[in-house]
Design a protein around this motif. Structure first.
Motif, short mmCIF file in Angstrom:
data_model
loop_
_atom_site.label_atom_id
_atom_site.label_comp_id
_atom_site.label_asym_id
_atom_site.label_seq_id
_atom_site.Cartn_x
_atom_site.Cartn_y
_atom_site.Cartn_z
N HIS A 1 43.10 30.22 28.78
CA HIS A 1 43.62 31.58 28.64
C HIS A 1 43.17 32.51 29.76
O HIS A 1 43.77 33.54 30.01
CB HIS A 1 43.17 32.18 27.31
CG HIS A 1 43.72 31.44 26.13
ND1 HIS A 1 43.02 30.46 25.48
CD2 HIS A 1 44.93 31.52 25.52
CE1 HIS A 1 43.76 29.97 24.50
NE2 HIS A 1 44.92 30.59 24.51
N THR A 2 42.09 32.15 30.42
CA THR A 2 41.50 33.08 31.40
C THR A 2 42.33 33.15 32.68
O THR A 2 42.65 32.12 33.27
CB THR A 2 40.06 32.63 31.73
OG1 THR A 2 39.29 32.62 30.53
CG2 THR A 2 39.42 33.57 32.74
N ASN A 3 42.65 34.36 33.09
CA ASN A 3 43.36 34.58 34.35
C ASN A 3 42.49 35.20 35.43
O ASN A 3 42.66 34.93 36.61
CB ASN A 3 44.57 35.51 34.14
CG ASN A 3 45.55 34.99 33.13
OD1 ASN A 3 45.89 35.67 32.18
ND2 ASN A 3 46.02 33.77 33.33
N VAL A 4 41.61 36.10 35.01
CA VAL A 4 40.80 36.84 35.97
C VAL A 4 39.36 36.82 35.49
O VAL A 4 39.09 37.06 34.31
CB VAL A 4 41.27 38.33 36.07
CG1 VAL A 4 40.39 39.13 37.02
CG2 VAL A 4 42.74 38.42 36.49
N LEU A 5 38.44 36.53 36.41
CA LEU A 5 37.02 36.63 36.09
C LEU A 5 36.56 38.04 36.49
O LEU A 5 36.49 38.36 37.67
CB LEU A 5 36.23 35.55 36.85
CG LEU A 5 34.71 35.54 36.64
CD1 LEU A 5 34.34 35.32 35.17
CD2 LEU A 5 34.04 34.49 37.52
N GLY A 6 36.30 38.88 35.47
CA GLY A 6 35.99 40.30 35.72
C GLY A 6 34.56 40.50 36.21
O GLY A 6 33.66 39.75 35.83
N HIS A 7 34.37 41.52 37.06
CA HIS A 7 33.05 41.92 37.59
C HIS A 7 31.97 40.86 37.39
O HIS A 7 31.03 41.03 36.61
CB HIS A 7 32.61 43.28 37.05
CG HIS A 7 32.64 43.47 35.55
ND1 HIS A 7 31.80 42.81 34.70
CD2 HIS A 7 33.40 44.28 34.77
CE1 HIS A 7 32.04 43.20 33.44
NE2 HIS A 7 33.02 44.09 33.47
N CYS A 8 32.06 39.77 38.18
CA CYS A 8 31.32 38.54 37.84
C CYS A 8 29.81 38.64 37.89
O CYS A 8 29.13 37.88 37.20
CB CYS A 8 31.82 37.38 38.70
SG CYS A 8 31.47 37.56 40.46
N THR A 9 29.24 39.56 38.64
CA THR A 9 27.76 39.60 38.67
C THR A 9 27.20 40.68 37.76
O THR A 9 25.99 40.70 37.52
CB THR A 9 27.19 39.86 40.08
OG1 THR A 9 27.28 41.26 40.38
CG2 THR A 9 27.91 39.06 41.15
N GLY A 10 28.03 41.59 37.27
CA GLY A 10 27.56 42.64 36.39
C GLY A 10 26.68 43.69 37.04
O GLY A 10 26.14 44.57 36.38
N ARG A 11 26.56 43.64 38.36
CA ARG A 11 25.63 44.57 39.01
C ARG A 11 26.15 46.01 38.94
O ARG A 11 27.35 46.26 38.84
CB ARG A 11 25.43 44.19 40.49
CG ARG A 11 26.61 44.52 41.38
CD ARG A 11 26.25 44.32 42.84
NE ARG A 11 27.34 44.70 43.74
CZ ARG A 11 27.21 44.76 45.06
NH1 ARG A 11 26.07 44.47 45.64
NH2 ARG A 11 28.24 45.12 45.82
N LEU A 12 25.20 46.96 38.97
CA LEU A 12 25.53 48.37 39.12
C LEU A 12 24.76 48.86 40.34
O LEU A 12 23.54 48.70 40.40
CB LEU A 12 25.13 49.17 37.87
CG LEU A 12 25.90 48.87 36.58
CD1 LEU A 12 25.32 49.69 35.42
CD2 LEU A 12 27.39 49.19 36.73
N VAL A 13 25.48 49.41 41.29
CA VAL A 13 24.80 49.81 42.53
C VAL A 13 24.47 51.30 42.58
O VAL A 13 23.65 51.73 43.40
CB VAL A 13 25.61 49.41 43.79
CG1 VAL A 13 25.61 47.88 43.92
CG2 VAL A 13 27.03 49.94 43.75
#
Ligand SMILES: [Zn+2]
Ligand SMILES: [Zn+2]
Length: 352
Positions: free
Chosen positions: A237-249
């Motif tokens: 079902h997955t099409n897009v891997l969202g914000h893969c590292t989860g970092r906040l800069v």
């Protein structure tokens, strides 16, 4: 595709409701305080619900502020707009209304839509209809509505029942938008700790686009995190891997380091299964970091430049993502959001 936002010299004078919405949009794209934006959106709602004759009469009599949600600043905008003048506050904001960043302008013009956005059904600030109107105004051909999934309770994630109901709303919206625009049925589905997706396969099957993202246990060890991400990418079902590292800069939520995982393995899985690596355009995310975009490129991944907008004005964040994609040498052909909609949907449905 994109309509320039910098052509205010030729811009027709807006009516009061439109002027208030435009101010809210311009404030949102510069990340103004929510309460300030809300004042203009609320006033716009009042204007749209008020008979035009009454509005004029009240403007003449100086009693606009007796209406709900109309204050001093919004009253001034309404009075000016009714008189056929560009409200002073709007004029000031329009001066800064060009692209948020110019490094990716040519690519930005080629982006046809956006695969990641939120409405007030989960943790976004605006109704679906407002997101849609704005998406059309910025020149999108489509927008994927990707509200959060059930386990993300802090973001008011949608239960299966609420998502089912939302799909009916999406259909109703599409009945009104005409041929030039389509709201895509979507979800930002949580990747659970074991890599499973946080929604039933039956419901995921009904969606046009599935963005899968990690929102919890971002600090887990690299081994389990790699298995978690690879399993999510392998899910058909997955099409897009969202914000893969989860970092906040940067930004109001502070900073957060990137999650640790074997990026070779994760991006190889993305390339193998045709899952697009999201270039998340939010200024506080800028995810993935440069070196991981380079690695994903090398591995042959597809990309999706997404706004992850939680408010209409944030749809313009694509300027940031496009600039990064150009700077990092991502070829247009690898960016799924440059593709015509039928090709995009063929891709997104290919593994179901
Ligand atoms: Zn997310
Ligand atoms: Zn999101």
């Amino acid at each position: 595709m994109r309509q320039t936002t910098a052509d205010h010299g030729e811009r027709p004078v807006l009516g009061p409701g439109q002027a208030l919405r435009r101010i809210a949009f311009l404030l949102e794209r510069q990340l103004a305080d929510t309460f300030k934006v809300k004042a203009f959106r609320n006033a716009a709602a009042t204007v749209l619900a008020t008979d035009p004759a009454e509005l004029r009469a009240r403007a003449g009599a100086g009693t606009l502020r007796e209406l709900e949600k109309i204050g001093k600043a919004t009253e001034a905008v309404i009075v000016d707009a009714l008189a056929g003048r560009v409200p002073a506050y709007l004029e000031e904001l329009e001066r800064g209304s060009g692209p948020l960043e110019t490094g990716g302008l040519a690519l930005r013009e080629r982006l046809r839509g956006d695969l990641h956005s939120h409405s007030d059904w989960s943790d976004g600030g605006s109704p679906i209809e407002e997101m849609v109107m704005t998406a059309m105004e910025v020149g999108h051909e489509y927008l994927a509505l990707t509200d959060h999934s059930p386990r993300l309770k802090v973001a008011n994630g949608l239960s299966a029942a609420r998502l089912t109901r939302q799909l009916e709303v999406v259909e109703a919206v599409n009945a009104h938008t005409g041929d030039g625009f389509r709201l895509l049925r979507g979800i930002e589905v949580d990747i659970l700790e074991d890599g499973a997706l946080d929604q039933t396969p039956q419901l995921l099957d009904r969606l046009d686009v599935v963005v899968a993202s990690v929102h919890s246990k971002l600090r887990m060890d690299a081994g389990p995190m790699t298995r978690r991400l690879v399993r999510a990418v392998e899910d058909p079902h997955t099409n897009v891997l969202g914000h893969c590292t989860g970092r906040l800069v940067r930004g109001g939520r502070g900073t957060r380091p990137q999650s640790e995982f074997d990026a070779d393995a994760v991006f190889e899985a993305c390339a193998e299964h045709g899952v697009a690596v999201e270039i998340n355009s939010r200024p506080e995310r800028q995810d993935p970091p440069d070196e991981l975009v380079a690695l994903a490129l090398e591995k042959g991944c597809l990309f999706s430049i997404d706004s992850d907008a939680h408010a209409p004005g944030q749809l313009d964040f694509l300027d940031y993502g496009a600039t990064r994609a150009v700077e990092l040498g991502v070829p247009e052909e690898r960016i799924v959001t440059t593709w015509p909609l039928d090709r995009l949907l063929e891709w997104s449905q290919a593994r179901r």
